[in-house]
Design a protein around this motif. Structure first.
Motif, mmCIF file in Angstrom:
data_model
loop_
_atom_site.group_PDB
_atom_site.id
_atom_site.type_symbol
_atom_site.label_atom_id
_atom_site.label_comp_id
_atom_site.label_asym_id
_atom_site.label_seq_id
_atom_site.Cartn_x
_atom_site.Cartn_y
_atom_site.Cartn_z
ATOM 1 N N GLY A 47 0.792 -1.220 0.000
ATOM 2 C CA GLY A 47 0.000 0.000 0.000
ATOM 3 C C GLY A 47 0.829 1.277 0.000
ATOM 4 N N ALA A 48 1.901 1.321 0.776
ATOM 5 C CA ALA A 48 2.731 2.528 0.853
ATOM 6 C C ALA A 48 3.413 2.813 -0.483
ATOM 7 C CB ALA A 48 3.767 2.378 1.958
ATOM 8 N N TRP A 50 2.338 1.906 -3.488
ATOM 9 C CA TRP A 50 1.311 2.329 -4.448
ATOM 10 C C TRP A 50 0.918 3.782 -4.211
ATOM 11 C CZ3 TRP A 50 -0.247 0.835 -8.964
ATOM 12 C CH2 TRP A 50 -1.432 1.349 -9.491
ATOM 13 N N THR A 51 0.751 4.161 -2.956
ATOM 14 C CA THR A 51 0.400 5.545 -2.627
ATOM 15 C C THR A 51 1.491 6.502 -3.091
ATOM 16 O OG1 THR A 51 -0.921 4.830 -0.745
ATOM 17 C CG2 THR A 51 -0.164 7.112 -0.720
ATOM 18 N N ILE A 54 1.339 6.760 -7.023
ATOM 19 C CA ILE A 54 0.228 7.595 -7.476
ATOM 20 C C ILE A 54 0.508 9.070 -7.166
ATOM 21 C CG2 ILE A 54 -2.228 8.108 -7.126
ATOM 22 C CD1 ILE A 54 -1.616 5.607 -8.830
ATOM 23 N N GLY A 55 1.105 9.334 -6.025
ATOM 24 C CA GLY A 55 1.469 10.713 -5.672
ATOM 25 C C GLY A 55 2.451 11.318 -6.669
#
Length: 64
Positions: A47-48, A50-51, A54-55
C-alpha cells in the motif's frame, strides 16, 4: 481474484487502450491488472509503495 470488484482509471475511455484496473479492500496490498487481459495475472504492490507511486504521477513527475 475473480470475485473482486476492479476499478478502472477515470482517464480510461470505452475504446480500450492502455489501462490498468485496481482492486480495493485488501489490507496493506493493492492488486493491479491490465484491463485488456482481465483473466491474466495481477501484480500486487504494498500500500505505501502504491500511494507513493500515485502521488508521483499526480505531481507530474512521470510521463504516462
Amino acid at each position: 481474484m475473480n470475485d473482486v470488484a476492479w476499478r478502472r482509471s477515470s482517464y480510461s475511455n470505452q475504446e480500450g487502450g492502455n489501462c490498468v484496473e485496481v482492486a480495493a479492500g485488501f489490507p496493506d496490498v493493492v492488486p493491479v491488472r491490465d484491463s485488456k487481459a482481465p483473466h491474466g495475472p495481477a501484480l500486487y504492490f504494498d500500500g505505501a509503495s502504491w500511494t507513493a507511486f500515485i502521488g508521483e504521477l499526480k505531481a507530474g513527475h512521470h510521463r504516462i
